[in-house]
Enzyme design. Structure first.
Site, short mmCIF file in Angstrom:
data_model
loop_
_atom_site.label_atom_id
_atom_site.label_comp_id
_atom_site.label_asym_id
_atom_site.label_seq_id
_atom_site.Cartn_x
_atom_site.Cartn_y
_atom_site.Cartn_z
N LYS A 182 -11.99 -0.85 0.74
CA LYS A 182 -12.01 0.50 0.46
C LYS A 182 -11.41 0.66 -1.06
O LYS A 182 -10.73 -0.37 -1.50
CB LYS A 182 -11.00 1.09 1.39
CG LYS A 182 -9.75 0.49 1.46
CD LYS A 182 -8.89 1.26 2.74
CE LYS A 182 -7.49 0.90 2.79
NZ LYS A 182 -7.58 -0.32 3.67
N ASP B 71 -3.27 6.63 -3.13
CA ASP B 71 -2.24 5.91 -2.59
C ASP B 71 -1.52 4.81 -3.55
O ASP B 71 -2.26 4.71 -4.69
CB ASP B 71 -2.26 5.43 -1.26
CG ASP B 71 -3.22 4.17 -1.23
OD1 ASP B 71 -3.97 4.11 -2.09
OD2 ASP B 71 -3.22 3.28 -0.09
N SER C 81 0.74 -1.33 0.18
CA SER C 81 0.07 0.02 -0.08
C SER C 81 0.71 1.16 -0.06
O SER C 81 1.76 1.45 -0.91
CB SER C 81 -0.95 -0.03 1.16
OG SER C 81 -1.84 1.10 1.08
N ASP D 129 -1.39 1.66 -4.10
CA ASP D 129 -2.33 0.53 -4.55
C ASP D 129 -3.65 0.83 -4.66
O ASP D 129 -4.49 0.09 -4.91
CB ASP D 129 -2.03 -0.61 -3.35
CG ASP D 129 -2.76 -0.34 -2.28
OD1 ASP D 129 -2.71 1.01 -1.70
OD2 ASP D 129 -3.41 -1.04 -1.62
N ASP E 10 -6.12 2.18 -3.21
CA ASP E 10 -7.43 1.84 -2.48
C ASP E 10 -7.66 3.06 -1.55
O ASP E 10 -8.89 2.87 -0.81
CB ASP E 10 -7.17 0.49 -1.64
CG ASP E 10 -6.05 0.41 -0.57
OD1 ASP E 10 -5.32 1.43 -0.48
OD2 ASP E 10 -6.07 -0.38 0.42
N ARG E 11 -6.90 3.82 -1.35
CA ARG E 11 -7.18 5.12 -0.69
C ARG E 11 -7.48 6.31 -1.75
O ARG E 11 -6.87 6.45 -2.80
CB ARG E 11 -6.04 5.46 0.44
CG ARG E 11 -6.25 4.38 1.60
CD ARG E 11 -5.18 4.94 2.59
NE ARG E 11 -5.40 4.13 3.88
CZ ARG E 11 -4.95 3.14 4.17
NH1 ARG E 11 -4.30 2.20 3.37
NH2 ARG E 11 -5.08 2.66 5.35
N THR F 107 -12.00 -1.03 13.99
CA THR F 107 -10.95 -0.30 13.23
C THR F 107 -10.24 -1.15 12.03
O THR F 107 -10.08 -2.32 12.20
CB THR F 107 -9.84 0.32 13.73
OG1 THR F 107 -9.99 1.02 15.00
CG2 THR F 107 -9.05 1.30 12.78
#
Length: 586
Positions: free
Chosen positions: A412, A296, A139, A298, A300-301, A374
């Site tokens: 995500k 980011d 990530s 990869d 996913d964010r 979380t």
């Protein structure tokens, strides 16, 4: 059999470098619910050919035990663009070795032929009804790191007890199987499939179900800048914009192509603030773009920034973008569902350290809000449970700039979040509203939710343990703090021990985990603060929020109150000087 890692070990032995050998071989990487995450290099504590083979052998045996039809259904494997010259490790190499392990046991493997965003792996698990998925990525970690992320058949990341079962199976399957090292064998195997073309087509078809304003998208004059921060996102965000009939965003040229060295940033993490976005700001100024979308590595964010009237750039926090997307997605749903009864089956989720803004919206609009522990592993698994009960899970988010906007991916997804944000901004522009103005409107309607989050770096686990032990024995044995500076503590929930002062039996409702630290303090002024350790980095994080009912518009006073609460938290609970903690720096 990797000549590079072998040479590193032989060199250390020749030098008699016991300290470095201890680092490489002292402790095997721990396989947890997040899979593996470590630096690439030699030895069992690092990501390398051998540890990937061993991990995959264990995972394969565990899947055989759990699925009688594994050899019929198979698994999917994706990878990002990370590579480490010194040890010869790379995400692609690791993915091929993992594929080879499964194929050697007669298990079909859907191995992406090229780099792919992380969310494509859970999407493929669900779409092709596979038994499991593996994504080789670290990530947004530093460039020397890599990781091995695992998804179960439901399309969500694994949760306990799977991590323990896989970990045990790895211990039992450490000796490489015959031909384990020869990844060339897969190229001629009939069990190897490439899902790249199918998934690219189907994914972009599926996310179009979240496209509600195609005509506005076609006409908008709003310009966007996109950066993939030397990761995998560029091509996929361009395709997502095309799927929504939006003009393609301007791509930051120095960062659009994958580069495992991440040469233009100190950390490849858009969460770290403005430093990562310097080149994006420059391109936006040059091309007259008002909004920046940053993934980011990869993809996913997603981080979002908007140019303000003053000429300054505002980078939205994960909680602020969560508020905007939650408002937007619910309103899109409402405008397309005239049946008011249906709202009772609508759900939104967020993690316990994220803003409670969705709870406020849900209370007023009549849908359900749930919080989870979380991490998206919890939200993905809970979303799947709810969907299986016929509920509609519209949205889930966490403050660490992670958003699940589309039910086709139970994790995500920075690609769909980027294009949905662009559509939202384009729609608002037709009403002469900016994202910042709409955010204020959301807070005016549902109540201001002011948040502040940061972290301290600490490389010594003993210090971290002592810090949390001190909080649990603050005024004598087994007593938590009654106040923090001038702020009176009114409630405590400790998800490490399972204690919750607000419950009649004093037992926490959310699952507890002794292996990670997490304490939440509620204060008499309505403030909430959580302190927790990170599962993937040497950080002690904190999250704080002050919520006001609708109609309280003295934002500056709320911000001042929260700043003072955070200062007290740092001074009295973290004690950075005494504990030698390193503050977050830009």
């Amino acid at each position: 059999q990797n000549t590079k890692t072998s040479a590193i070990v032989k060199q250390l032995v020749a030098e008699g470098n016991a300290r470095e050998l201890e680092k490489c071989f002292g402790l095997r990487m721990e396989f947890g619910t997040a899979g593996l995450r470590a630096a690439m290099g030699a030895g069992i504590s690092h990501m390398n050919d051998l540890t990937i083979i061993q991990t995959t052998q264990g995972f394969c045996r565990y899947l055989e035990k759990n699925f009688s039809d594994l050899k019929k259904r198979g698994v999917v494997i994706g990878f990002d663009a990370r590579a480490h010259l010194a040890s010869g490790g790379s995400s692609k190499r690791f993915a091929r070795l993992a594929a080879n392990t499964f194929i050697s046991q007669g298990v079909p493997v859907y191995l992406f032929s090229d780099i792919t965003p992380t969310p494509f792996v859970p999407y493929t698990v669900t779409h092709l009804k596979l038994c499991a998925g593996i994504m080789v990525t670290a990530s947004h970690n530093p460039k020397q790191d890599n990781g091995y992320k695992v998804y179960w058949e439901n399309g969500a990341q694994i949760i306990s007890p799977h991590d323990k079962g896989i970990s045990q199976a790895i211990e039992e399957n450490q000796e490489p199987w015959p031909q384990a090292w020869d990844d060339k064998l897969i190229d001629s195997s009939l069990l190897l499939h490439d899902p790249y073309a199918t998934v690219n087509k189907e994914y972009f078809k599926d996310i179009q179900k979240q496209c509600f304003h195609r005509n506005i998208n076609k006409e908008t004059n709003l310009k966007f800048v996109h950066t993939s921060v030397h990761g995998v996102g560029h091509k996929f965000v361009q395709l997502a914009f095309k799927a929504f009939d939006l003009s393609p965003p301007f791509a930051v040229p120095e960062q659009k192509d994958p580069d495992p060295e991440f040469p233009t940033v100190k950390y490849p993490n858009p969460e770290e603030g403005k430093g990562v976005l310097t080149l994006s700001f420059a391109l936006a100024e040059k091309d007259g773009a008002k909004i920046i979308l940053a993934n980011d590595p990869d993809a996913d964010r997603l981080a979002v920034a908007e140019k303000q009237e003053s000429g300054e750039w505002k980078v939205f926090s994960g909680n602020e973008l969560g508020a905007l997307l939650g408002w937007w997605i619910f309103n899109c749903w409402k405008n397309h569902n005239s049946n008011t009864c249906a709202v009772k089956d609508v759900y939104m989720l967020s993690s316990t350290v994220s803003s409670k803004i969705l709870r406020a919206i849900a209370l007023k609009e009549g849908f359900h809000f749930e919080e989870t522990l979380t991490g998206f592993k919890w939200m993905g698994n809970r979303a799947k449970q709810l969907m299986d009960q016929g509920k509609a899970v519209l949205f889930a988010f966490e403050e660490a700039i992670g958003y699940m906007c589309c039910p086709a991916v139970l994790d995500k997804d920075g690609v769909s979040a980027a294009v949905i944000t662009a559509e939202m901004a384009s729609f608002l522009a037709t009403r002469n509203l900016t994202l910042s103005q709409q955010l204020k409107a959301v807070y005016d309607e549902y109540g201001f939710h002011i948040t502040k989050a940061s972290y301290f770096i600490c490389h010594d686990p003993t210090v971290i343990q002592q810090l949390f032990d001190n909080l649990r024995n603050f005024d004598g044995k087994n007593t938590y703090p009654k106040s923090c500076g001038r702020f009176k503590v009114s409630g405590i929930r400790d998800l490490t021990t399972g204690y919750d002062s607000s419950q009649p039996d004093q037992k926490a409702i959310l699952p507890t985990s002794k292996s990670s630290q997490m304490i939440t303090f509620t204060f008499a002024n309505g403030g909430v603060a959580t302190m927790r350790t990170s599962g993937t980095e040497p950080k002690i994080k904190y999250y704080s929020e002050l919520c006001a009912p609708p109609g309280n518009s003295d934002v500056e006073q709320l911000k001042k109150e929260l700043d003072e609460l955070v200062n007290a938290l740092e001074k009295h609970f973290f004690q950075p000087e005494k504990n030698n903690l390193q503050r977050k720096t830009e």
